[in-house]
Design an enzyme around this catalytic site. Sequence first.
Site, mmCIF file in Angstrom:
data_model
loop_
_atom_site.group_PDB
_atom_site.id
_atom_site.type_symbol
_atom_site.label_atom_id
_atom_site.label_comp_id
_atom_site.label_asym_id
_atom_site.label_seq_id
_atom_site.Cartn_x
_atom_site.Cartn_y
_atom_site.Cartn_z
ATOM 1 N NE ARG A 57 -3.951 -1.176 2.622
ATOM 2 C CZ ARG A 57 -4.019 -1.478 3.903
ATOM 3 N NH1 ARG A 57 -3.336 -0.806 4.797
ATOM 4 N NH2 ARG A 57 -4.798 -2.459 4.295
ATOM 5 C CE LYS A 165 4.663 -18.658 12.410
ATOM 6 N NZ LYS A 165 5.282 -17.727 13.361
ATOM 7 C CG HIS A 257 8.765 -22.371 14.014
ATOM 8 N ND1 HIS A 257 8.586 -22.305 12.654
ATOM 9 C CD2 HIS A 257 8.665 -21.098 14.460
ATOM 10 C CE1 HIS A 257 8.383 -21.030 12.309
ATOM 11 N NE2 HIS A 257 8.419 -20.290 13.390
#
Length: 515
Positions: A57, A165, A257
């Site tokens: 943006r 993630k 993880h």
Amino acid sequence: MNPLREGLAEERVPEPHVMIIFGASGDLTKRKLLPALYSLARERMLPPNFAVVGVARNPFTHEEFREEMKAGCDKYSRRKPVEESVWSDLGPRIYYLEAEFNDPQAYLSLKALLEKIEQERGTPANRLFYFSTPPSVFPMILENLGQAGLISRALSPWTRVIVEKPFGHDLESAQMLNRQLKQVFREAQIYRIDHYLGKETVQNMLTFRFANGMFEPIWNQYHIHHVQITSAESLGMEGRGGYFEEAGILRDMVQNHLFQLLCLVGMEPPVSLDSDAIRDEKVKFLKSLRPIPPEEMERYVVRGQYLAGHVLGETVPGYREEPGVDAASTTETYVALRLLVDNWRWGNVPFFIRAAKRMPKKVTDISILFRNAPVALFRPGGASGGDSGGVSGVVPNVLTIRIQPDEGISLHFGSKIPGPTMDIAPVNMEFRYGTSFGKEPPEAYERLILDAMLGDSTLFIRDDETEASWQFISKIHQWWKASDNRDIPVYPAGSWGPAEAEALPATRNAEWRDS
Ligand code: BG6
């Protein structure tokens, strides 16, 4: 070509393509992605006609964005400062597009820009999208890309997508995201990233277990007493309080993880080193985790939240005082789990895993604690067999795989102290990456971005893998939600966590190893 199978000596240069980063004004691009691309450029691993387009943006010109990225590389790359000879080649290949993700027109501008770059550089329309935005906007980006004709399932020219993630928030949202991605892409085009898989030490788990014959025969319930996996961080929120309030450490570190580390320790040998063969075994392992019945949750899961305290000589605020955090928050900054695995290898061997913020230091390691010798000839502090009198210092054998820092592997065992008594002292046999190889390992993102460029998904998470891990983790969240009136245990920043967590290893007469 799969590098695990073929060895790393081979030339690995991807086909010409353009990488398009959505959310390019975020921290990740500046701290990790561009420094990784810079290192790849430096090592001549990028294809000659490679280009990057940042989409976000903020109102940057191409030149301003380049400057911003150069500053990022100067600050965060492995080799600082940036070498002019490398940057003068990479810099002009970086472009920027200001865009609102919900604006269809922006995607037509992106298409025009890509076509222009491809035409100027004479490259095929191979495109690697990188979604480095909050997952809530993934569907919007996917839909708009599709409408602009920027998504193709073709094998050549290819389109791939790397998805950052968090991959969803719970099982349902992860399933939904998988459905949305797979409406437009084949699974082989989707690269769900977990940067832990890009770490050398994590990849070495596969080598350690499956390239050496001596560990497999003892890698089971007959020889292993229990396993501990610790991921401790000394940092607190670092301005990410708002994100963390929604996530908590279970989502932030464990679902991804730590479960990856868990899989690599616990999985069966794959039939080959193909990406699917490895991921099949990880999924099978995750599916063998014994579900925790809700009424027993407290005996298997302990959460905690840090109070003000001292870390590495500094006074730090408590979690509830961090910016962006609710003053009555019950979000966990510590979690410890006792996991059991219902399969023949691990039946009855507990895996104790914990992840936390504001611990005394940063360390990630895996400890395999072996059973004691079947006959206690040497009794700690007591009389030993024969005439040798009392002994002291009998210790369990521990194999520790240090993921970070001081990357290496050590074996801890008891040795006789020279002298006339049979006293025993714990000693270590050590392997250290630094001293053995004398070369700096690449950053996790370098390896993973390169693999995605090459079309190798071995070190990425497959759809069923992410769902299997959420399947387990979401049950814990559901239980916490249902019992939210209970106080969350606390621990002072700079300690090793709440006292309540001691109860988990105590179920096997063990203690947490303070890493
Ligand atoms: C990220 C988490 O995925 O991993 C962070 O969002 C955490 O909260 C980080 O600090 C840890 O990564 P590393 O590589 O520093 O262990």
